[in-house]
Design an enzyme around this catalytic site. Structure first.
Site, PDB file in Angstrom:
ATOM      1  N   ASP A 176       2.463  -6.072   2.807  1.00 47.40           N
ATOM      2  CA  ASP A 176       2.995  -5.104   3.774  1.00 47.40           C
ATOM      3  C   ASP A 176       3.490  -5.758   5.066  1.00 47.40           C
ATOM      4  O   ASP A 176       3.705  -5.058   6.061  1.00 47.40           O
ATOM      5  CB  ASP A 176       1.913  -4.066   4.110  1.00 47.40           C
ATOM      6  N   HIS A 235       0.157   7.560   9.500  1.00 49.15           N
ATOM      7  CA  HIS A 235       0.056   7.184  10.908  1.00 49.15           C
ATOM      8  C   HIS A 235       0.541   8.328  11.803  1.00 49.15           C
ATOM      9  O   HIS A 235       1.362   9.138  11.385  1.00 49.15           O
ATOM     10  CB  HIS A 235       0.945   5.969  11.201  1.00 49.15           C
ATOM     11  N   ARG A 265      -4.483  -5.795   5.369  1.00 46.70           N
ATOM     12  CA  ARG A 265      -3.524  -6.032   6.447  1.00 46.70           C
ATOM     13  C   ARG A 265      -4.150  -6.690   7.675  1.00 46.70           C
ATOM     14  O   ARG A 265      -3.441  -7.033   8.627  1.00 46.70           O
ATOM     15  CB  ARG A 265      -2.830  -4.720   6.843  1.00 46.70           C
ATOM     16  N   GLU A 299       5.097  -3.480  13.054  1.00 44.47           N
ATOM     17  CA  GLU A 299       4.635  -2.626  14.152  1.00 44.47           C
ATOM     18  C   GLU A 299       3.114  -2.471  14.177  1.00 44.47           C
ATOM     19  O   GLU A 299       2.518  -2.312  15.245  1.00 44.47           O
ATOM     20  CB  GLU A 299       5.253  -1.236  14.030  1.00 44.47           C
ATOM     21  N   ASP A 300       2.505  -2.521  12.978  1.00 45.77           N
ATOM     22  CA  ASP A 300       1.068  -2.250  12.924  1.00 45.77           C
ATOM     23  C   ASP A 300       0.209  -3.388  13.451  1.00 45.77           C
ATOM     24  O   ASP A 300      -0.991  -3.219  13.637  1.00 45.77           O
ATOM     25  CB  ASP A 300       0.674  -1.910  11.474  1.00 45.77           C
ATOM     26  N   LEU A 306       0.843  -1.201   0.000  1.00 46.73           N
ATOM     27  CA  LEU A 306       0.000   0.000   0.000  1.00 46.73           C
ATOM     28  C   LEU A 306       0.877   1.250   0.000  1.00 46.73           C
ATOM     29  O   LEU A 306       1.950   1.254   0.591  1.00 46.73           O
ATOM     30  CB  LEU A 306      -0.896   0.012   1.247  1.00 46.73           C
ATOM     31  N   ARG A 312      -6.608   4.776   9.501  1.00 45.69           N
ATOM     32  CA  ARG A 312      -6.412   3.376   9.913  1.00 45.69           C
ATOM     33  C   ARG A 312      -6.903   3.072  11.331  1.00 45.69           C
ATOM     34  O   ARG A 312      -7.076   1.907  11.683  1.00 45.69           O
ATOM     35  CB  ARG A 312      -4.931   3.011   9.818  1.00 45.69           C
ATOM     36  N   CYS A 366       8.041   1.291  11.962  1.00 47.48           N
ATOM     37  CA  CYS A 366       7.164   0.271  11.357  1.00 47.48           C
ATOM     38  C   CYS A 366       7.817  -1.099  11.260  1.00 47.48           C
ATOM     39  O   CYS A 366       7.137  -2.121  11.220  1.00 47.48           O
ATOM     40  CB  CYS A 366       6.769   0.679   9.940  1.00 47.48           C
TER      41      CYS A 366
END
Ligand code: CIR
Length: 265
Positions: A66, A167, A91, A71-72, A24, A136, A254
Site C-alpha cells: 500500500d 478513513h 503499513r 498520505e497515511d 488492503l 486505523r 491518499c
C-alpha cells in the site's frame, strides 16, 4: 480564501508497487491493473505539477503493497512534519520509510509514539485539525497528535469516522478555508458546524475524497453530478481517473503529501 491548508509549494508521492495486488481492501472487487494504475498515478502527479507543485516522486517499496498511499504515513504542517503510526500492521513500516524524506523539507520532525493514527483520518482546515476515530486511528493516537502539535498552536478536534468507512477523509475534503465537500452520511453527523458544506450527489460518495491544491480541486473522474456542484460553487475542477486505486480503497488525498517546507528544498 487561501491558507496553508489549501495552498502548497511541494508534494511527495510514491510510485505504485507491483505488489499493489496485495493491497488492503474492505471488499474484494478484483486486483488493480498495475500498468493502468501507473498511468493514473502519472496523471495525478501531472495535475499536481500543473497546479504549481514541485513533486518528489519516491520509488516504490515492494515490501509495502500500500506504499503508494503516502498520505497515511505523515502529516505536514508549515512548522514541521509528524510521522504517523498506522493502525494497519502491514503499513506500520511505511511511516518509518517516509521519515528520512521529510528531512529534506523540515527541520522539526516529530513522531507519534503511542496509539495509532493515519493521515487519511486527518483533515487540516485553516482553524483546526479534525481527526476521525476509525479502525486505523484510535484515541491514544489522536491524543499523541494533540500533544505534538500543541506548541505550534493547533487545536485538535476528535470526531467519529462513519462506521464501515475506512478513513475520515474517505468521506470529505477541504475546498477552501471554510468549505468542505462531504458525503451526506458524514455531514449529517453535524461535525462540520460552522463550515459551508457541499454534499456529494447520491451514489457518488466516492467523490468526497477530493483535494484542493492551490487554484484547483482535484477529484476522481466519473462523478459528474458532484463535479458540477463543485464547479457551480466557483471552483476549478480537474478530474483524474481513479478506478485502480479505488479497488484498494484509495483516492485523491491518499496519493500525496502536500506541503510547504519550513526549510528551502
Ligand atoms: C489501506 O487500506 O490502507 C489502503 N489500501 C488504502 C489507503 C487509502 N488512504 C487514504 O485514504 N488516506
Amino acid at each position: 480564501m487561501s491558507s496553508f491548508a489549501t495552498h502548497f509549494t511541494h508534494a511527495i508521492s510514491r510510485k505504485p508497487a507491483q505488489s499493489i495486488t496485495e493491497g488492503l481492501r474492505a471488499e474484494d472487487v478484483g486486483n488493480p491493473d498495475y500498468d493502468l494504475f501507473v498511468q493514473h498515478h502519472d496523471a495525478y502527479v501531472m495535475a499536481l505539477e500543473n497546479a504549481g507543485a514541485r513533486v518528489t516522486v519516491l520509488e516504490a517499496l515492494e515490501e509495502f503493497p500500500d506504499c503508494v498511499f503516502v498520505e497515511d504515513t505523515a502529516l505536514c504542517l508549515p512548522e514541521g512534519a509528524i510521522v504517523m503510526r498506522p493502525g494497519a500492521p502491514s503499513r506500520l513500516g511505511e511511516a518509518a520509510a517516509m521519515a528520512p524524506n521529510l528531512k529534506t523539507f523540515f527541520d522539526d520532525i516529530r513522531v507519534i509514539e503511542q496509539g495509532h493514527i493515519e493521515g487519511g483520518d486527518i483533515l487540516v482546515t485553516a482553524k483546526e485539525i479534525l481527526v476521525g476515530k476509525s479502525a486505523r486511528s484510535d484515541n491514544a493516537g489522536i491524543e499523541a497528535l494533540r500533544q505534538v502539535v500543541s506548541d505550534w498552536g493547533y487545536q485538535v478536534r476528535a470526531l467519529q469516522t462513519p462506521p464501515e468507512v475506512l478513513h475520515f477523509k474517505t468521506d470529505c475534503g477541504l475546498l477552501d478555508d471554510t468549505t468542505i465537500l462531504s458525503t451526506h452520511r458524514l455531514a449529517a453527523s453535524g461535525c462540520f458546524e460552522g463550515y459551508k458544506i457541499i454534499e456529494t450527489a447520491a451514489g457518488e460518495e466516492a467523490a468526497a475524497n477530493a483535494i484542493r491544491f492551490n487554484d484547483v480541486v482535484i477529484m476522481p473522474k466519473g462523478f459528474d453530478e458532484t463535479a458540477n456542484r463543485v464547479r457551480q460553487a466557483g471552483f476549478d475542477v480537474v478530474e483524474i481517473p481513479n478506478t485502480e486505486a479505488a479497488k484498494v480503497d484509495g483516492g485523491m488525498s491518499c496519493l500525496s503529501l502536500r506541503l510547504n517546507p519550513s526549510k528551502s528544498a
